[in-house]
Design an enzyme around this catalytic site. Structure first.
Site, PDB file in Angstrom:
ATOM      1  N   LYS A 266       0.890  -1.312  -0.073  1.00  0.00           N
ATOM      2  CA  LYS A 266       0.003  -0.151  -0.303  1.00  0.00           C
ATOM      3  C   LYS A 266       0.458   1.354  -0.184  1.00  0.00           C
ATOM      4  O   LYS A 266       0.534   2.030  -0.383  1.00  0.00           O
ATOM      5  CB  LYS A 266      -1.501  -0.035   1.221  1.00  0.00           C
ATOM      6  CG  LYS A 266      -2.068   1.125   1.119  1.00  0.00           C
ATOM      7  CD  LYS A 266      -2.668   1.816   2.324  1.00  0.00           C
ATOM      8  CE  LYS A 266      -3.445   2.290   2.690  1.00  0.00           C
ATOM      9  NZ  LYS A 266      -2.666   3.029   3.352  1.00  0.00           N
ATOM     10  N   ARG A 267       2.253   0.926   0.893  1.00  0.00           N
ATOM     11  CA  ARG A 267       2.449   2.352   1.092  1.00  0.00           C
ATOM     12  C   ARG A 267       3.589   2.503  -0.836  1.00  0.00           C
ATOM     13  O   ARG A 267       3.290   3.973  -0.876  1.00  0.00           O
ATOM     14  CB  ARG A 267       4.548   2.214   1.985  1.00  0.00           C
ATOM     15  CG  ARG A 267       4.926   2.971   2.216  1.00  0.00           C
ATOM     16  CD  ARG A 267       5.590   4.028   3.505  1.00  0.00           C
ATOM     17  NE  ARG A 267       5.003   2.371   4.171  1.00  0.00           N
ATOM     18  CZ  ARG A 267       6.618   1.743   5.157  1.00  0.00           C
ATOM     19  NH1 ARG A 267       7.436   2.632   4.057  1.00  0.00           N
ATOM     20  NH2 ARG A 267       6.840   0.817   5.758  1.00  0.00           N
TER      21      ARG A 267
END
Ligand code: GLU
Length: 511
Positions: A266-267
């Site tokens: 997600k980062r």
């Protein structure tokens, strides 16, 4: 394939479904459809600590959006219902006990404080604590305690777990449809917990094997992160005596970061501005949100097409595939062993391809809500026509407003750069002449207007570029847009003349 193909997608509802998870579901689905088999959705929610509210609904909605149909499972039902593991809890204890009785598992009574102390002690010596053959007969387990003591502890309600008794120094030989033959020495593995009395629930390993067996799963197609569990799963089938009906396994390669190294997270998405989840997600607990492909304007077909090619290749140059074509072409032997690098630009490219292939009718339906937001009320025909003229330059439906707004609303201001370049010298006077030519045309079709105006420019020996760009400034207010005669035909004679009059009255020529 002689045996009926039955595959399952078995997510744990621990948060929004990652796009890697969607790919796993997709490959299962393609495989099932390819072989005329069944696609099952099982929710593996036995880890109550990691349960996230709303995650199951999110998973179901995501699959639906992608067009991945479920034949049996949560939300659908079927002969092996229930398909949510928390609703099957009474099934598993029996199997855990069966393994203990057969000598393949044992009770362990360690408290979490005792286990923590053992971990710390090992750490202090620079080692890692492993619950395995070297310690299980020294710790409080049914292998070290007398039978009566074990029974007494269970009877008085002490906390216990059942652990798998991993054999010492044996070679487990496994076959994976993607990775081939794999061998592992059991001494490198620990005694995994299979069942916990504290919450009367099995762990993933036990529930997964028992359910795959009971649900008659023929092929387990799942992410590479489960490969290290495969030896335990093989041994569990052996311990239960189910080897003959054991499913075949296929472990899919990881989805890698755009930069190559490591698993797509997600980062990475937050940093580089692309979604890693199919749908928008808002955590009910923390309120934290995450982007989704759907809400970011991707078409489901484009998303699915892009995902299908992240790890599988058709063996040809073809890149665009409908779901039906994917079903017809899919095979596990064209799934690669190595990780597949995700490229956000490629995702956009796929979306643009699907955009370009949409009919005016399809575009109209998608574009109308955006037009309404801008206060534009037009027929579907006009909405679709405008979108159709400009679709080749759009990646997302939301791009269309910027690309087509001048079809629907007259310019209220004029782009500075274009004004400086064209609203000077002879151009305003020339535009007056163009106005007269346009006013004389009855058939305002693209072809006719082009013939008349073009012929006139030639006859007068005017510069085509100067005239066209000045006209564009008047009608569009900027240097953008399709061919000039697409614009004149679309907005019509009356509106053309109005816009020309407006610039002539309102915009002072540049000195
Ligand atoms: N519940 C596991 C997961 O969330 C399933 C793994 C498997 O397919 O065996 O990935």
């Amino acid at each position: 394939m002689s045996q009926e193909v039955r595959v399952r997608f078995a997510p744990s509802p621990t948060g929004p479904l990652h796009m890697g998870g969607v790919r796993t579901a997709l490959y299962n689905y393609l495989f099932a459809r390819r072989h005329g088999g069944k696609m099952i959705l099982r929710i593996e929610d036995t880890d109550s600590q990691r349960f996230v509210e709303g995650a199951e609904e999110y998973i179901i909605e995501s699959l639906k959006w992608c067009g991945i149909e479920i034949d049996e499972g949560v939300g659908v039902g079927g002969p092996h219902a229930p398909y949510r593991q928390s609703e099957r809890r009474e099934i598993y204890l029996k199997y855990a006990k069966q393994l203990v009785e057969a000598g393949w598992a044992y009770y362990a009574f360690d408290t979490s404080e005792e286990l923590d102390a053992l971990r710390k002690e090992a750490e202090a010596k620079g080692e890692t604590f492993a619950y395995n053959y070297s310690v299980r007969e020294k710790l409080p387990t049914s292998l070290s305690l007398p039978k009566e003591e074990v029974e007494a502890r269970i009877a008085r309600g002490d906390i216990w777990v059942v652990r798998f008794k991993m054999p010492e120094n044996e070679i487990v030989e496994m076959d994976d449809l993607i990775r081939g033959h794999v061998k592992v020495n059991t001494s490198t593995l620990d005694d995994k917990v299979l069942y916990k009395s504290a919450d009367a629930l099995p762990t993933y390993h036990l529930a997964n094997i028992v359910d795959d067996h009971l649900m008659e799963i023929s092929h387990v197609i799942r992410g590479e992160e489960w490969l290290p569990s495969l030896p335990l799963h093989y041994l569990l089938y052996k311990a239960f005596g189910w080897q003959d009906s054991q499913p075949q396994f296929a472990h899919l390669p990881l989805l890698l970061k755009p930069t190559g190294g490591g698993k797509l997270s997600k980062r990475d998405g937050d940093k580089m501005g692309f979604p890693v989840f199919p749908l928008f997600w808002k955590s009910p607990a923390t309120g934290e949100t995450a982007h989704g492909y759907r809400e970011d304007g991707y078409f489901a077909e484009a998303f699915v097409n892009m995902l299908a090619l992240l790890g599988w290749n058709p063996g040809t140059e073809q890149e665009l595939f409908s779901m039906q074509e994917l079903i017809e072409g899919f095979s596990l032997d064209r799934v690669s062993k190595s990780g597949a690098r995700f490229q956000p630009d490629k995702a956009k490219w796929f979306n643009a391809q699907y955009m370009h292939r949409k009919t005016d009718e399809e575009l109209a339906e998608l574009f109308q809500p955006i037009l309404k937001e801008h206060g534009v009320e037009v027929s579907d025909e006009l909405a679709g026509k405008a979108a159709g003229i400009m679709k080749e330059r759009a990646t997302f439906i939301t791009d269309l407003w910027d690309l087509t707004s001048y079809f629907f609303v007259a310019p209220t201001e004029y782009e500075e750069k274009q004004t400086k370049k064209y609203w000077k010298g002879e151009n305003p006077a020339r535009l007056r002449e163009v106005r007269e030519v346009l006013a004389s045309i009855d058939d305002f079709s693209k072809e006719n207007t082009e013939a008349v105006v073009g012929g006139w420019i030639q006859e007068k020996e005017y510069g085509m570029g100067q005239i066209m760009n000045t006209l564009r400034l008047a009608l569009v207010g900027a240097g953008k847009g399709p061919g000039m005669y697409d614009v004149t035909a679309f907005i019509g004679k009356e509106e053309c003349l109005k816009r020309i009059d407006a610039i002539l009255t309102n915009l002072k020529p540049v000195e």
